[in-house]
Design a protein around this motif. Structure first.
Motif, mmCIF file in Angstrom:
data_model
loop_
_atom_site.group_PDB
_atom_site.id
_atom_site.type_symbol
_atom_site.label_atom_id
_atom_site.label_comp_id
_atom_site.label_asym_id
_atom_site.label_seq_id
_atom_site.Cartn_x
_atom_site.Cartn_y
_atom_site.Cartn_z
ATOM 1 N N GLY A 189 0.780 -1.229 0.000
ATOM 2 C CA GLY A 189 0.000 0.000 0.000
ATOM 3 C C GLY A 189 0.812 1.280 0.000
ATOM 4 O O GLY A 189 0.229 2.374 0.000
ATOM 5 N N TRP A 190 2.134 1.189 -0.023
ATOM 6 C CA TRP A 190 2.966 2.388 -0.081
ATOM 7 C C TRP A 190 3.193 2.775 -1.545
ATOM 8 O O TRP A 190 3.117 1.927 -2.437
ATOM 9 N N PRO A 191 3.490 4.067 -1.823
ATOM 10 C CA PRO A 191 3.443 4.557 -3.212
ATOM 11 C C PRO A 191 4.689 4.261 -4.040
ATOM 12 O O PRO A 191 5.223 5.146 -4.725
ATOM 13 N N TRP A 192 5.150 3.022 -4.026
ATOM 14 C CA TRP A 192 6.313 2.663 -4.843
ATOM 15 C C TRP A 192 6.036 2.903 -6.326
ATOM 16 O O TRP A 192 6.928 3.311 -7.083
ATOM 17 N N ASP A 193 4.801 2.660 -6.748
ATOM 18 C CA ASP A 193 4.460 2.816 -8.159
ATOM 19 C C ASP A 193 4.475 4.276 -8.603
ATOM 20 O O ASP A 193 4.644 4.566 -9.796
ATOM 21 N N ARG A 194 4.331 5.200 -7.664
ATOM 22 C CA ARG A 194 4.327 6.616 -8.030
ATOM 23 C C ARG A 194 5.736 7.151 -8.281
ATOM 24 O O ARG A 194 5.904 8.294 -8.713
ATOM 25 N N LEU A 195 6.737 6.325 -8.036
ATOM 26 C CA LEU A 195 8.111 6.705 -8.367
ATOM 27 C C LEU A 195 8.379 6.598 -9.862
ATOM 28 O O LEU A 195 9.406 7.074 -10.351
ATOM 29 N N ILE A 196 7.465 5.979 -10.586
ATOM 30 C CA ILE A 196 7.618 5.793 -12.029
ATOM 31 C C ILE A 196 7.286 7.100 -12.743
ATOM 32 O O ILE A 196 6.224 7.688 -12.525
ATOM 33 N N VAL A 197 8.200 7.556 -13.586
ATOM 34 C CA VAL A 197 8.012 8.806 -14.328
ATOM 35 C C VAL A 197 7.694 8.466 -15.780
ATOM 36 O O VAL A 197 8.528 7.894 -16.492
ATOM 37 N N LEU A 209 12.252 7.046 -10.097
ATOM 38 C CA LEU A 209 13.025 7.802 -9.118
ATOM 39 C C LEU A 209 13.297 6.979 -7.866
ATOM 40 O O LEU A 209 12.492 6.137 -7.455
ATOM 41 N N ASN A 210 14.424 7.255 -7.246
ATOM 42 C CA ASN A 210 14.725 6.720 -5.929
ATOM 43 C C ASN A 210 13.734 7.317 -4.925
ATOM 44 O O ASN A 210 13.369 8.487 -5.041
ATOM 45 N N PRO A 211 13.271 6.557 -3.921
ATOM 46 C CA PRO A 211 12.312 7.122 -2.961
ATOM 47 C C PRO A 211 12.845 8.325 -2.193
ATOM 48 O O PRO A 211 12.059 9.086 -1.617
ATOM 49 N N THR A 212 14.165 8.521 -2.187
ATOM 50 C CA THR A 212 14.716 9.745 -1.602
ATOM 51 C C THR A 212 14.096 10.971 -2.261
ATOM 52 O O THR A 212 13.935 12.019 -1.628
ATOM 53 N N HIS A 213 13.740 10.849 -3.531
ATOM 54 C CA HIS A 213 13.170 11.964 -4.294
ATOM 55 C C HIS A 213 11.662 11.813 -4.480
ATOM 56 O O HIS A 213 11.073 12.467 -5.346
ATOM 57 N N GLY A 214 11.036 10.969 -3.676
ATOM 58 C CA GLY A 214 9.623 10.683 -3.869
ATOM 59 C C GLY A 214 8.722 11.900 -3.811
ATOM 60 O O GLY A 214 7.732 11.983 -4.545
ATOM 61 N N ASN A 215 9.050 12.854 -2.952
ATOM 62 C CA ASN A 215 8.182 14.027 -2.814
ATOM 63 C C ASN A 215 8.090 14.838 -4.101
ATOM 64 O O ASN A 215 7.120 15.578 -4.300
ATOM 65 N N ALA A 216 9.082 14.691 -4.984
ATOM 66 C CA ALA A 216 9.052 15.432 -6.249
ATOM 67 C C ALA A 216 7.946 14.937 -7.172
ATOM 68 O O ALA A 216 7.537 15.657 -8.091
ATOM 69 N N VAL A 217 7.469 13.712 -6.934
ATOM 70 C CA VAL A 217 6.413 13.153 -7.784
ATOM 71 C C VAL A 217 5.199 12.742 -6.954
ATOM 72 O O VAL A 217 4.387 11.913 -7.376
ATOM 73 N N GLY A 218 5.071 13.310 -5.762
ATOM 74 C CA GLY A 218 3.911 13.029 -4.925
ATOM 75 C C GLY A 218 3.917 11.658 -4.291
ATOM 76 O O GLY A 218 2.859 11.142 -3.913
ATOM 77 N N ALA A 219 5.095 11.062 -4.148
ATOM 78 C CA ALA A 219 5.210 9.744 -3.508
ATOM 79 C C ALA A 219 5.830 9.936 -2.131
ATOM 80 O O ALA A 219 7.047 9.896 -1.971
ATOM 81 N N SER A 220 5.003 10.169 -1.137
ATOM 82 C CA SER A 220 5.499 10.440 0.210
ATOM 83 C C SER A 220 5.722 9.136 0.972
ATOM 84 O O SER A 220 4.835 8.284 1.049
ATOM 85 N N PHE A 221 6.915 9.015 1.542
ATOM 86 C CA PHE A 221 7.230 7.873 2.394
ATOM 87 C C PHE A 221 7.410 8.308 3.852
ATOM 88 O O PHE A 221 8.081 7.620 4.630
ATOM 89 N N ASP A 222 6.796 9.426 4.213
ATOM 90 C CA ASP A 222 6.871 9.900 5.591
ATOM 91 C C ASP A 222 6.390 8.807 6.543
ATOM 92 O O ASP A 222 5.340 8.191 6.321
ATOM 93 N N ASP A 223 7.169 8.560 7.591
ATOM 94 C CA ASP A 223 6.862 7.584 8.646
ATOM 95 C C ASP A 223 6.962 6.130 8.173
ATOM 96 O O ASP A 223 6.569 5.216 8.903
ATOM 97 N N TYR A 224 7.504 5.902 6.994
ATOM 98 C CA TYR A 224 7.578 4.528 6.488
ATOM 99 C C TYR A 224 8.477 3.644 7.351
ATOM 100 O O TYR A 224 8.104 2.515 7.704
#
Length: 436
Positions: A189-197, A209-224
């Motif tokens: 249920g985490w947004p791994w698929d939203r890392l796809i550009v 994208l690496n999840p380090t940059h997830g916020n750039a594409v709306g893929a937040s991993f806060d508190d993961y």
């Protein structure tokens, strides 16, 4: 070590419009920014624009055409630090200059995958990294920022004849990575698929994208990673375990009583029924793989910090600290001991194995548990699975491995390099330490 090195660039794509760019810091030229020009031999040191003039174009052509599929071109590089070999398909990359760069030259504005207004945002590009200095050639493929559509492979032969090879991915490597990210998103249920550009109008993904940059594409991993951190703090905490003490026998009590003078006798204090010795539930062991040896770690009673080696305290890392490996408790500093602990501790969290085993670095078989309840950097897991030989830098400390363990990072290095081949496209990708 030579002052220069020849590199063979090979076009393993299906396109005749593939370009290479060579950038770095010229070690023998005051560490100024340097390019190879389009002929693959001459050097170009971009001048700093006047103060206040930013985003200025290069004033020389530095796009090296690789020619038709299967073609190879030999270039010559000087000693360089922080070097990159960039590749782009169908369109050359755009590099820009700002004032005030190193060595009196320009500051280089490199292509960005995070800025949608960057002129390279829609360009199919990739890069590998290298340093050539007096000690060695060191090069690696990298996925620390993103997985490109263009795979890169490295082959290095030394003057002694030994060969090192990093396979990279097959031509459909990015598609395989995207499939793995979608599967993981469906699993937990985490947004791994939203890392796809995949920009609008493109029929397939451009990069992931690496999840380090997830916020750039709306893929937040806060508190993961916070549940894994909580689990680790519990596992390695020192807890109070009550233990019942044995009471003395009546005979022994009487013996003690009659040995004392009568005037010193008084009511005997009751023996405590329990004591509270402290012991860790489990002990973390970090092999620094340096002079500090193996250091034990635990969370002392009443403390919120993990103490390793007796005097290095680590606060609980956040998800951002773990993904970036360079903030919070993972920020390096003046202590060599702490700096030896940080990569191994950070890698154990990234790989999700900090609690699975107590000794780190651990065996790769412990990396990246796939249960929906287990937290790990699944981008890194998928990247390794999709590289033909399992190698490639997927996070900052992906070169951490147990003593004698297999390389995870996708690097080649030698103090006596002779033949260095960099292939782009993956059409003839293979596994094994041999020349193409």
């Amino acid at each position: 070590m030579p002052n220069s090195l020849r590199i063979r660039l090979v076009n393993q794509t299906t396109s005749s419009n593939v370009y290479a760019f060579i950038t770095g810091l010229a070690i023998q030229h005051n560490m100024a920014r340097v390019f190879l020009t389009a002929n693959g031999r001459d050097l170009y040191y971009p001048e700093s624009p006047p103060a206040g003039k930013i985003l200025q174009p290069l004033d020389q052509d530095c796009a090296i055409p690789l020619g038709a599929p299967g073609n190879a071109m030999t270039i010559t590089i000087p000693q360089m630090a922080g070097g990159r070999i960039w590749f782009s398909a169908e369109k050359p990359l755009t590099f820009l200059r700002n004032p005030g760069g190193p060595g009196g030259g320009a500051t280089l504005v490199e292509p960005s995958v995070l800025n949608p207004s960057d002129p390279n945002a829609g360009v199919d590009f990739a890069f590998c990294e290298f340093t050539l200095n007096n000690d060695q050639l060191f090069a690696n493929i990298t996925y620390v920022d993103f997985v490109p559509r263009l795979p890169i492979a490295l082959t290095l032969q030394t003057r002694g004849g030994a060969v090192q090879h990093v396979s990279g991915m097959a031509p459909d490597g990015l598609e395989r990575v995207c499939a793995g990210l979608r599967e993981q998103a469906a699993r937990d249920g985490w947004p791994w698929d939203r890392l796809i550009v995949q920009p609008q109008g493109y029929d397939r993904p451009l990069r992931a994208l690496n999840p380090t940059h997830g916020n750039a594409v709306g893929a937040s991993f806060d508190d993961y990673f916070e549940p894994l951190v909580e689990e680790a703090w519990k596992k390695y905490s020192v807890s109070q375990h009550p233990q019942q003490q044995r009471s003395e026998s009546p005979e022994k009590k009487r013996h003690h009583r009659f040995r004392l003078p009568l005037f010193s006798r008084g009511p005997e204090p009751p023996s405590p029924a329990f004591s509270f010795p402290s012991r860790p539930t489990a002990t973390l062991r970090i092999n620094t793989q340096a002079a500090f040896g193996i250091l034990e770690g635990y969370v002392p009673p009443g403390s919120a910090e993990l103490v390793i080696g007796g005097d290095e305290s680590f606060a609980r890392p956040t998800t951002a600290d773990i993904l970036g490996c360079n903030s919070g408790p993972f920020a390096t500093g003046p202590s060599p001991k702490r700096n030896a602990i940080i990569p191994r501790l950070a890698a154990a969290f990234q790989r999700g194995c900090i609690c699975a085993v107590a000794d780190h670095p651990s065996d790769p078989a412990t990396f990246y548990p796939t249960s929906s309840q287990c937290r790990a950097n699944h981008y890194a897991r998928v990247v390794h699975e999709c590289n033909l030989d399992g190698k490639g830098y997927a996070f900052a400390y992906d070169d951490v491995q147990p003593d004698g363990g297999a390389d995870q990072s996708g690097k080649v290095n030698a103090g006596d390099p002779d033949v260095f081949v960099v292939a782009v496209g993956g059409l003839e990708a293979y596994v094994g330490d041999r020349l193409p």
